[in-house]
Motif scaffolding. Structure first.
Motif, short mmCIF file in Angstrom:
data_model
loop_
_atom_site.label_atom_id
_atom_site.label_comp_id
_atom_site.label_asym_id
_atom_site.label_seq_id
_atom_site.Cartn_x
_atom_site.Cartn_y
_atom_site.Cartn_z
N GLY A 26 0.93 -1.27 0.18
CA GLY A 26 0.03 -0.08 -0.15
C GLY A 26 0.77 1.33 -0.01
O GLY A 26 1.97 1.13 0.25
N ILE A 27 0.35 2.43 -0.32
CA ILE A 27 1.12 3.72 -0.36
C ILE A 27 -0.14 4.60 0.02
O ILE A 27 -1.30 4.59 -0.39
N ILE A 28 0.54 5.68 0.69
CA ILE A 28 -0.17 6.85 1.08
C ILE A 28 0.38 8.14 0.27
O ILE A 28 1.77 8.23 0.44
N ALA A 29 -0.20 8.81 -0.40
CA ALA A 29 0.22 9.91 -1.15
C ALA A 29 -0.82 10.86 -1.13
O ALA A 29 -1.99 10.89 -0.94
N LYS A 30 -0.15 12.35 -1.16
CA LYS A 30 -1.01 13.47 -1.27
C LYS A 30 -0.42 14.29 -2.31
O LYS A 30 0.73 14.65 -2.27
N GLY A 31 -1.48 14.99 -3.06
CA GLY A 31 -0.91 15.75 -4.13
C GLY A 31 -1.83 15.49 -5.44
O GLY A 31 -3.17 15.35 -5.22
N ARG A 32 -1.38 16.06 -6.32
CA ARG A 32 -2.21 16.19 -7.69
C ARG A 32 -2.17 14.71 -8.43
O ARG A 32 -1.11 14.04 -8.62
N MET A 33 -3.18 14.12 -8.73
CA MET A 33 -3.36 12.77 -9.10
C MET A 33 -3.39 12.69 -10.54
O MET A 33 -3.75 13.45 -11.40
N VAL A 34 -2.65 11.59 -10.98
CA VAL A 34 -2.48 11.43 -12.67
C VAL A 34 -2.99 10.00 -12.66
O VAL A 34 -2.47 9.13 -12.25
N PHE A 35 -3.92 9.97 -13.61
CA PHE A 35 -4.40 8.56 -13.94
C PHE A 35 -4.24 8.21 -15.63
O PHE A 35 -4.53 8.91 -16.46
N LEU A 36 -3.66 7.06 -15.62
CA LEU A 36 -3.18 6.60 -17.01
C LEU A 36 -4.14 5.29 -17.33
O LEU A 36 -4.22 4.31 -16.65
N HIS A 109 11.84 1.86 -7.65
CA HIS A 109 10.58 2.26 -7.05
C HIS A 109 9.39 1.36 -7.42
O HIS A 109 9.43 1.07 -8.25
N PHE A 110 8.71 0.93 -6.36
CA PHE A 110 7.88 -0.18 -6.33
C PHE A 110 6.53 0.24 -5.75
O PHE A 110 6.40 0.05 -4.63
N PRO A 111 5.48 0.73 -6.66
CA PRO A 111 4.22 0.95 -5.97
C PRO A 111 3.45 -0.22 -5.54
O PRO A 111 3.81 -1.22 -6.14
N ALA A 112 2.17 0.17 -5.34
CA ALA A 112 1.33 -0.96 -5.04
C ALA A 112 0.93 -1.62 -6.45
O ALA A 112 0.80 -0.81 -7.40
N MET A 113 1.05 -2.87 -6.51
CA MET A 113 0.56 -3.65 -7.97
C MET A 113 -0.20 -4.73 -7.43
O MET A 113 -0.30 -5.41 -6.68
N ALA A 114 -0.65 -4.87 -8.68
CA ALA A 114 -1.63 -6.27 -9.10
C ALA A 114 -1.35 -6.71 -10.38
O ALA A 114 -1.12 -5.86 -11.45
#
Length: 139
Positions: A26-36, A109-114
């Motif tokens: 899991g990741i907690i992030a705050k800021g401007r979201m970008v969806f691809l 860098h390893f984000p949350a993944m499925a």
């Protein structure tokens, strides 16, 4: 919980769990979201240059980095990747090459993944499609 120094995102990992290798739980992030949207392993002209699984993954990762750049984002801003593959055995057999391509374009860098195996993707030659979410941190 630990903070990723380059992105300011917090990685969620219970202390008593085995280490996550190559992903985050899991990741907690705050800021401007970008969806691809789902990106596949074709080039800028929407042409596949290879039918090799790892080659398509590498091109898909390049495509993700290129679209992120349009938002002023970098790979370390990724918070989630969802991989859709047409053959999990081909994915597993290609892990060494995929790992090299991942480190070359995304880094360590390893984000949350499925990862999900699907029957087919919309593009007949596509072997992998990856959706991505990034968050540009607030400074």
């Amino acid at each position: 919980m630990q903070i990723n120094e380059t992105s300011q995102h917090e990685v969620l990992h219970p202390r008593n769990w085995k280490p996550a290798k190559g992903y985050a739980n899991g990741i907690i992030a705050k800021g401007r979201m970008v969806f691809l949207g789902g990106l596949v392993g074709w080039n800028a002209d929407q042409e596949f240059e290879t039918d090799h699984f790892a080659g398509q993954v590498e091109q898909t990762l390049k495509n993700i980095v290129a679209v992120l750049a349009e938002a002023g984002a970098r790979p370390e801003h990724l918070v989630r990747l969802t991989w859709y593959v047409t053959d999990k055995h081909e994915y597993l057999a290609s892990l060494p090459q995929i790992g090299r391509a991942y480190r070359a374009h995304v880094g360590r860098h390893f984000p949350a993944m499925a990862l999900v195996q699907v029957v087919a993707l919309l593009e007949d030659r596509a072997k992998v499609e990856i959706e991505a979410t990034a968050v540009l941190p607030e400074f």
